[in-house]
Design a protein around this motif. Structure first.
Motif, PDB file in Angstrom:
ATOM      1  N   LEU A  60       0.913  -1.051   0.110  1.00  0.00           N
ATOM      2  CA  LEU A  60      -0.061   0.063   0.076  1.00  0.00           C
ATOM      3  C   LEU A  60       0.861   1.196  -0.070  1.00  0.00           C
ATOM      4  N   ASN A  61       0.757   2.216  -1.196  1.00  0.00           N
ATOM      5  CA  ASN A  61       1.512   3.294  -1.255  1.00  0.00           C
ATOM      6  C   ASN A  61       0.658   4.532  -1.292  1.00  0.00           C
ATOM      7  N   ILE A  62       0.726   5.548  -0.710  1.00  0.00           N
ATOM      8  CA  ILE A  62      -0.290   6.684  -0.274  1.00  0.00           C
ATOM      9  C   ILE A  62       0.349   8.098  -0.665  1.00  0.00           C
ATOM     10  N   HIS A  63      -0.028   8.917  -1.546  1.00  0.00           N
ATOM     11  CA  HIS A  63       0.476  10.258  -1.863  1.00  0.00           C
ATOM     12  C   HIS A  63      -0.578  11.094  -1.508  1.00  0.00           C
ATOM     13  N   SER A  64      -0.304  12.203  -0.840  1.00  0.00           N
ATOM     14  CA  SER A  64      -1.509  13.361  -0.529  1.00  0.00           C
ATOM     15  C   SER A  64      -0.751  14.540  -0.262  1.00  0.00           C
ATOM     16  N   GLY A  65      -1.903  15.621  -0.449  1.00  0.00           N
ATOM     17  CA  GLY A  65      -0.987  16.877  -0.487  1.00  0.00           C
ATOM     18  C   GLY A  65      -2.413  17.981  -0.222  1.00  0.00           C
ATOM     19  N   PHE A  66      -2.106  18.856   0.667  1.00  0.00           N
ATOM     20  CA  PHE A  66      -2.851  20.007   1.088  1.00  0.00           C
ATOM     21  C   PHE A  66      -2.353  21.266   1.040  1.00  0.00           C
ATOM     22  N   SER A  67      -3.041  22.382   0.682  1.00  0.00           N
ATOM     23  CA  SER A  67      -2.443  23.806   0.575  1.00  0.00           C
ATOM     24  C   SER A  67      -3.472  24.779   1.054  1.00  0.00           C
TER      25      SER A  67
END
Length: 790
Positions: free
Chosen positions: A661-668
């Motif tokens: 399981l690989n997760i990539h996330s971002g918030f700005s």
């Protein structure tokens, strides 16, 4: 019986002798800060025998026949080291501690590292600081969109790739027009274009084919100190890392197809003639039609590259990419900037997004060439030299059209027959050293940079074709958009005839000092000279020359409470921009004069935290930034008196919580404001026009199960924003609505092939982008991809 005993005895004797003629070599490998390195490749040269270091940095190779050998030690981001040794019968040699020193980006990097667990994470870059620094010890923030993430998402457009970068939102799609035809994106409240390839200038006037992209680095904040002004913005810069040769022979062929007649063919082949020479050839074709009633894009490219290792201390590398793109202009509804709008929302506009208001007979072509040559020289274990020469040519040929809201809900179509080219030449020389002054460890960069930037424009002047309403009904003018009508409308208007050249010379120095293993400080400064030569053929045949110079400093501090796992950082960064001289009209007298401007300056303060926890299972960056521009030029008043403040927070997470399981996330979140504008006080308090939405977010998860099967799912979105914020005192506001787009994929892969299906915008949501414009975005798309590996 005696014969049998004799045979057994002789066998045991010869076996003993045979086994006695083998031995073992072992050791421990650390970096220059005395930290052990895991996963270092250790090979007995000219044999098939080798191993990797374990978690403690230890290696051991057994069953080596007696003789003289060379131990070859290599690790991505570090200089290769070779150690001779002699092995006697039944001997174990302990090499002891071997120290590796960091070096330039290795061209022999494996394209897909299948052993890496956190596949969306990349811990090190030699480009961001022009010296090898791990992310966790770098005081600057950057997002890396890895090759594995691009594959997982079946990315076929550069725009889709950038949706993975925290805080990046699209303002304009590529227009193809001269000078600035590449797409525009907002980063930290300021517009930025992709203008950097492999760390040097790589200009394009069109859209970018992602098939030759290994990864993308989005470097955040004003970055003028190391990169200058021509390829950066105050919000940062976008660095495209292309695919390079690697040691080994193999490749892949990819075929894709999908909605709106999308089709793609890509062939990527790498050949190593020996351990010194590697060649790679990558080529592809891609096309698609618009989801609207007209419109298309076509792209073809070839990208050969070569790496030659003269010896362990000297390598020569060369890469070249040539592409030809053809496209119709996407629907850009330019909203009137000088009168009150007849609509203030998408609902009031009442636009049927199936209508493109264009024709497939009218297109613009972009021909682009970029090359990069490198001489990488390891002077000593501690000192390296990098000599770079790069250049490019970007042409714009064909018809560029746009729709301008003249009055009420009517739009006028204007056109230009473009004939322009942009030429660049970039020379760089960098020296990097790792050494001690007393007890202080130093990483030093000293470099010089020269950029020759030339725009030659022989396009037609702008012409009017017709006026329509948003139902597509003709109100006035020529009814058909075709080459014949456009040629007739533009042929009597004359041509632009300009030749603008910028010569920019920069010299910079940067030093990272390790006061303690857990505490480092960084100081950098640049001196930059800008020479503008404008030769605009007008009635007066004016020629102008303008020279300016500036200093640009940069500072940073990093403290690691948990060494190589957790860091707290702060930075001060500076960006600057040279303004070309402008012809200013005094409307009270009618006089026209040429006016020069001061160098714009932007300054950022930033603090944050970076992590690389649980053996690289959780890589994250959280930061707060505050950027001030004190002397911003405003085009409408042609004055340089705006003060802009942009501040916000950014979060990026790459995680591997469980195997597969690989997760990539971002918030700005971004808060932008024009704090002062004496010449246009109505702007004060407004959000700056390039800022885009306040909030953007993205998420993608990929889970691989049963060894070969996998699924992926995610979303990206943003809040609403006022696309007319710069003009709303006159026009009123017009809001681009918020949206959340859902995507998913499924795939099967093994060592020989990968097959995947992908759905973009699964809910078939209608959404828009814009920068004083309105452009509808792609509807639901289904894609299928097959890749054969060899």
């Amino acid at each position: 019986m005696k014969k049998q005993l004799t045979s057994i005895l002789l066998f045991l004797i010869f076996s003993y002798i045979g086994f006695a003629q083998i031995g073992t070599v072992k050791g421990i490998i650390k970096d220059h800060t005395n930290v052990t390195l895991f996963g270092v490749n250790v090979i007995v040269k000219n044999t098939a025998t080798g191993t990797q270091t374990n978690e403690k940095g230890v290696f051991e190779i057994s069953n080596i026949k007696t003789g003289n050998y060379i131990l070859a030690i290599s690790y991505l981001g570090f200089k290769t080291k070779e150690i001779p040794f002699k092995l006697n019968s039944n001997e174990t040699i302990d090499i002891g501690t071997i120290t590796l020193y960091e070096g330039n980006e290795l061209l022999q990097e494996i394209v897909i590292d299948t052993e890496r667990k956190n596949k969306f994470s990349r811990k090190q870059s030699a480009y961001v600081s022009k010296m090898p620094l791990k992310n966790i010890e770098n005081s600057q923030v950057y997002n890396t969109i890895t090759n594995q993430l691009l594959i997982s998402q079946s990315v076929n457009t550069f725009e889709d790739a950038l949706k993975n970068a925290a805080g990046i939102t699209k303002l304009w799609s590529s227009t193809g027009r001269s000078g600035d035809g590449a797409g525009y994106y907002s980063s930290r409240g300021f517009a930025v274009q992709p203008q950097l390839v492999n760390g040097v200038a790589g200009i394009t006037n069109g859209f970018i084919n992602p098939s030759n992209v290994e990864r993308v680095e989005v470097i955040k904040g004003p970055s003028g100190t190391l990169f200058g002004s021509a390829v950066t913005s105050y919000g940062g810069l976008i660095n495209i890392i292309t695919k390079k040769p690697y040691s080994g022979t193999g490749g892949e062929i990819t075929v894709s197809g999908g909605s709106y007649d999308f089709s793609k063919l890509n062939a990527d082949v790498n050949v190593s003639a020996n351990d010194k020479l590697s060649l790679r050839f990558n080529a592809g074709f891609q096309q698609e039609h618009s989801f609207q009633d007209a419109g298309f894009k076509k792209s073809v490219f070839v990208a050969p590259s070569i790496s030659y290792k003269v010896n362990n201390n000297l390598a020569l590398n060369f890469s070249y990419e040539a592409s030809g793109n053809e496209q119709t202009n996407e629907t850009f509804l330019f909203l009137n900037r000088y009168a009150p709008l007849a609509f203030n929302s998408i609902e009031d506009l009442n636009y049927d997004t199936n209508l493109s208001f264009t024709s497939n007979d009218v297109a613009i072509e972009n021909i682009t060439q970029n090359y990069r040559g490198e001489v990488a020289w390891k002077i000593t274990d501690q000192w390296s030299s990098q000599t770079l020469i790069s250049g490019g040519l970007a042409k714009s040929l064909g018809y560029y059209t746009y729709l301008w809201n003249g009055s009420d809900n009517l739009f006028n179509l204007y056109a230009q027959d473009t004939d322009a080219k942009t030429k660049t030449l970039n020379l760089q020389q960098n020296f990097t050293g790792i050494f001690k002054l007393g007890d202080l460890q130093n990483k030093l960069l000293v470099g010089v940079d020269y950029l020759d930037y030339n725009i030659i424009d022989k396009s037609s002047n702008w012409g009017y074709l017709h006026t329509i309403n948003l139902d597509g009904d003709l109100v006035y003018g020529e009814p058909e958009i075709n080459e014949e009508n456009l040629r007739a409308a533009l042929s009597v208007l004359g041509n632009v005839d300009s030749n603008i050249r910028q010569n920019i010379f920069g010299a910079y120095i940067s030093d990272v000092i390790n006061i303690l293993p857990s505490l480092s400080i960084m100081g950098s400064v640049r001196y930059d000279i800008f020479d503008y030569q404008g030769d605009r053929k007008t009635d007066t045949d004016d020629e102008t020359e303008y020279t300016e110079s500036t200093f640009s400093p940069k500072f940073g501090i990093v403290f690691q409470p948990i060494l190589n796992e957790l860091s707290i950082f702060a930075n001060y960064q500076n960006g600057f921009s040279y303004l070309n001289p402008q012809y200013i009209t005094d409307y009270s007298t009618g006089e026209i004069s040429l006016q020069a401007f001061d160098v714009e300056q932007a300054n950022q303060l930033e603090v944050g935290v970076k992590s690389d926890l649980f053996n690289n299972k959780l890589e994250a960056t959280l930061s707060y930034y505050n950027i001030n521009v004190d002397n911003k030029y405003y085009w409408a008043t042609q004055t340089q008196d705006l003060e802009v403040n942009s501040q916000g927070i950014e979060l990026e997470v790459n995680a591997n919580p469980i195997d597969g399981l690989n997760i990539h996330s971002g918030f700005s979140y971004n808060d932008s404001e024009i704090t002062k504008s004496p010449s246009a006080t109505f702007l004060e308090g407004n959000r700056y026009g390039e800022s885009g939405p306040e909030i953007t977010y993205n998420f993608w998860a990929d889970y691989k199960f049963f060894k070969n099967f996998g699924v992926g799912a995610g979303f990206n979105g943003q809040t609403k924003y006022d696309t007319m914020v710069d003009y709303k005192a006159t026009t009123g506001s017009f809001y681009i609505p918020s949206y959340t787009i859902f995507n998913s994929s499924a795939y099967y892969e093994n060592d020989k092939f990968r097959i995947s299906i992908k759905g973009n915008n699964l809910a078939d949501e209608t959404y828009y982008s814009g920068w004083s414009t309105v452009t509808p975005q792609q509807k639901r798309v289904l894609l299928g991809t097959f890749t054969y590996k060899f």
